[in-house]
Design a protein around this motif. Structure first.
Motif, PDB file in Angstrom:
ATOM      1  N   THR A   5      -5.054  17.252 -15.303  1.00  0.00           N
ATOM      2  CA  THR A   5      -4.711  16.761 -13.964  1.00  0.00           C
ATOM      3  C   THR A   5      -4.247  17.932 -13.111  1.00  0.00           C
ATOM      4  O   THR A   5      -3.611  18.860 -13.607  1.00  0.00           O
ATOM      5  N   GLN A  59     -11.954  14.497 -19.165  1.00  0.00           N
ATOM      6  CA  GLN A  59     -11.859  14.053 -17.782  1.00  0.00           C
ATOM      7  C   GLN A  59     -11.006  15.052 -16.998  1.00  0.00           C
ATOM      8  O   GLN A  59     -10.127  15.678 -17.575  1.00  0.00           O
ATOM      9  N   VAL A  61      -8.592  14.916 -13.439  1.00  0.00           N
ATOM     10  CA  VAL A  61      -8.018  14.074 -12.394  1.00  0.00           C
ATOM     11  C   VAL A  61      -7.496  14.991 -11.301  1.00  0.00           C
ATOM     12  O   VAL A  61      -6.721  15.910 -11.581  1.00  0.00           O
ATOM     13  N   PRO A  89     -16.470  13.403 -16.209  1.00  0.00           N
ATOM     14  CA  PRO A  89     -16.138  12.683 -14.979  1.00  0.00           C
ATOM     15  C   PRO A  89     -14.972  13.317 -14.209  1.00  0.00           C
ATOM     16  O   PRO A  89     -14.061  13.887 -14.807  1.00  0.00           O
ATOM     17  N   VAL A  91     -12.028  12.283 -11.615  1.00  0.00           N
ATOM     18  CA  VAL A  91     -11.273  11.135 -11.124  1.00  0.00           C
ATOM     19  C   VAL A  91     -10.440  11.578  -9.928  1.00  0.00           C
ATOM     20  O   VAL A  91      -9.776  12.610  -9.985  1.00  0.00           O
ATOM     21  N   SER A  92     -10.492  10.809  -8.831  1.00  0.00           N
ATOM     22  CA  SER A  92      -9.716  11.153  -7.633  1.00  0.00           C
ATOM     23  C   SER A  92      -8.502  10.247  -7.528  1.00  0.00           C
ATOM     24  O   SER A  92      -8.594   9.058  -7.811  1.00  0.00           O
ATOM     25  N   PHE A 205      -3.625   7.954 -14.472  1.00  0.00           N
ATOM     26  CA  PHE A 205      -4.957   7.884 -15.077  1.00  0.00           C
ATOM     27  C   PHE A 205      -4.998   6.817 -16.180  1.00  0.00           C
ATOM     28  O   PHE A 205      -5.999   6.119 -16.346  1.00  0.00           O
ATOM     29  N   SER A 212     -13.810   7.126 -10.202  1.00  0.00           N
ATOM     30  CA  SER A 212     -14.286   8.192 -11.068  1.00  0.00           C
ATOM     31  C   SER A 212     -15.735   8.529 -10.708  1.00  0.00           C
ATOM     32  O   SER A 212     -16.552   7.636 -10.517  1.00  0.00           O
ATOM     33  N   SER A 214     -19.256  10.758 -11.737  1.00  0.00           N
ATOM     34  CA  SER A 214     -19.946  11.495 -12.809  1.00  0.00           C
ATOM     35  C   SER A 214     -21.262  12.062 -12.277  1.00  0.00           C
ATOM     36  O   SER A 214     -21.769  11.614 -11.253  1.00  0.00           O
TER      37      SER A 214
END
Ligand SMILES: [Zn+2]
Lengths: 243, 340
Positions: A5, A59, A61, A89, A91-92, A205, A212, A214
């Motif tokens: 993150t 992931q 973030v 992916p 993630v926002s 998250f 998310s 991708s």
């Protein structure tokens, strides 16, 4: 699972990595204008501390603002590049939600939080959230308002919340803290919760539904600027006058 | 050696893959020119926002077009200055993100070094050579050695040549970006119509000054307009261009004579200028030195030139770590000294 993150949308550059909702390593820096240098070394450092290779990440973030501060673009550009090279992916998450979670890090039975980021001219980017259990719901989505209005907005929607928290990045020189009517809420400065900002994104998250992206959708991730570019505003005004 | 180049110093988001610093495997440029046109110039905040939207997309396209994956690359090169800070930072951040994720060596390239490297693409040009760098932000004469290291002989004291072109374009009512339009109109105008000054041409230095020339054009136009005289825009452009080109050619030829280097590389956006190409080629023929102009599409900002420069640097052992930063103003000497 290994989740990275990061958030550089405010004065805080925050990075964490974790396998679950608790970070294995995290870092926060508040060097003014230092984000552009420090962000990637910080990511490398937390990965090393956690004994993880970048290729083990599953992931990423990223805090996407709101704000037009250059920092938000550094974080988003870095996160997009990493996610797309690692084909994982992206993630926002709203930086405001991250601030709320870092100010209210526990399971809550009805707490409202008002995160505010100074947006010049006595205005602030803000949003109003309510936390029940581990989950947040948005009462007011991210937007820009005069600081003086934010206090009222919170009062109107406070309902039966047992506690109200304002987390902000205001400096004395902005002279806006006095624009917030004191209504018995807890006030926290962003610098006090900065070390928890990236860990907060990790918790979000795990507990919060977040968008998310991708594959080629990663390219479409952009910061939430919340305000148009000043030059665009002026151009629009000029065009209106010309008509 | 396959190197990915990334360039975001102004209003173009560009990525390219170059093989051995010579062959372009792919080259993607997302131009923002139409976005900025309506503002009459580049708006830095708008440029930065566009770069964030586009940067990873152009990199993906460059890899796809080159038919390569990250595993087949040997390094990542990115423009780290000079330029618009917010714009540069997007490219540098992305490049650092890629380097971190892939473990590839990273090198920050000075924008001017990139323009000079453009002359090597698709050629077997070898350094040492002299470089005349002419663009919207630069007017410089440099020595480039075998190790792709630079030393500056002289530069502009005020406006860059390209900047003067854009300002004169505005004076005669040509829309942004006006430089290339001045060049086109100059081709059909009379270069003797107006007597504009040749600044610093007598001076025993390699320095330039173009702000006086721009003022001279402005004064001449005002004077004629006040007298109610007709202004022939083509003639203004031709006379202005003649004044710029004469100084550039004279100083370059002098540098060849004094340093002994027999090769001149012309780099930067103004290297596309037809008037300059013609005049400098004629002078090179007369004086017996060689002059290399990059193909027109490589004169403007692009990432292939950054990848080529990055290749020469990586070969010379230059590497930068994740602390690499972007610099709005950045001298070649600071860059070479590793103050990145
Ligand atoms: Zn350039």
């Amino acid at each position: 699972m290994a989740v990275l993150t990061l958030d550089t949308a405010t004065n805080v550059a925050a990075v964490a990595v974790g396998a679950g909702a608790t970070p294995l390593a995290s870092m926060a820096s508040m060097v003014p204008r230092g984000h552009s240098r420090v962000l990637q070394p910080a990511i490398a450092a937390v990965l090393e501390t956690a004994s993880l290779q970048p290729t083990q990440l599953t992931q990423i973030v990223v805090g996407i603002g709101p704000g037009s501060y250059t920092g938000v673009r550094l974080g988003v550009a870095t996160a997009k590049a990493m996610a797309s090279a690692l084909t994982i992916p992206l993630v926002s998450v709203s930086t405001l939600l991250g601030m709320a979670e870092s100010a209210v890090p526990y399971e809550a039975g009805g707490v409202i939080a008002l995160p505010l980021l100074y947006a010049r001219r006595k205005r602030a980017y803000g949003a109003l959230y309510r936390k029940v259990g581990r989950r947040w719901e948005a009462l007011l989505p991210p937007q820009v308002r005069p600081v003086s209005e934010w206090g009222d907005a919170m009062q109107q929607r406070r309902g039966d919340a047992r506690m109200a928290v304002i987390v902000h990045d205001f400096e004395p020189k902005h002279k806006v803290l006095e624009d917030l009517p004191a209504t018995g809420e807890t006030r926290v400065h962003l610098s006090e919760v900065a070390p928890d900002l990236a860990p907060a994104l990790l918790r979000l998250f795990h507990h919060q539904p977040l968008p998310s992206a991708s594959g080629t959708d990663i390219h479409t991730v952009v910061p939430d600027y919340a305000l148009p570019v000043e030059a665009e505003v002026r151009l629009a005004e000029k065009e209106r006058e010309g008509q | 050696m396959n190197v990915l180049g990334i360039e975001t110093s102004c209003d173009e988001t560009a990525a390219a893959v170059v093989v051995d610093g010579r062959t372009i495997a792919s080259q993607i440029i997302a131009s923002q020119i139409h976005t900025h046109e309506r503002f009459g110039g580049v708006v830095p905040e708008v440029a930065s926002r566009k770069h964030v939207e586009t940067v990873t997309w152009v990199v993906d396209q460059a890899l796809t077009e080159a038919g390569m994956t990250w595993k087949e690359l040997d390094g990542i090169a990115v423009t780290c200055g000079p330029g618009l800070l917010g714009a540069l930072l997007v490219g540098v951040s992305a490049a650092k993100g890629y380097a971190l994720a892939t473990g590839l060596p990273l090198v920050g390239v000075h924008h001017i070094a990139g323009h000079v490297a453009a002359a090597c693409l698709n050629t077997d040009l070898q350094f040492p050579a002299l470089a005349l760098v002419v663009s919207g932000g630069h007017t410089e004469i440099l020595v480039v050695d075998e190790q792709f290291r630079f030393s500056k002989l002289g530069g502009t004291k005020d406006d860059a040549a390209g900047e003067a072109y854009d300002k004169v374009a505005r004076l005669v009512g040509l829309s942004y970006p006006g430089g290339p339009k001045v060049d086109r109109l100059a081709a059909v105008g009379n270069p003797e119509a107006y007597a504009f000054p040749r600044s610093l041409i007598e001076e025993d230095s390699y320095d330039f000054s173009f702000s006086g020339l721009k003022s001279a054009v402005a004064n001449e136009l005002t004077k004629r307009r006040n007298r109610g005289e007709e202004i022939v825009v083509e003639d203004v452009c031709a006379s202005f261009q003649q004044a710029v080109v004469e100084v550039l050619v004279e100083k370059t030829a002098r540098a060849v004579k004094h340093t002994g280097y027999q090769t001149v590389v012309v780099a930067g956006g103004v290297a596309a200028n037809q008037g300059l190409r013609r005049a400098l080629s004629e002078r090179a023929n007369a004086d017996g030195f060689a002059v290399h102009f990059p193909p027109l599409q490589l004169c403007t900002d692009n990432a292939a030139m950054i990848a080529a420069a990055g290749t020469f640097l990586l070969r010379a052992g230059v590497r930068h770590n994740l602390w690499l930063n972007a610099h709005a103003t950045f001298s070649l000497s600071d860059w070479q000294a590793g103050k990145v």
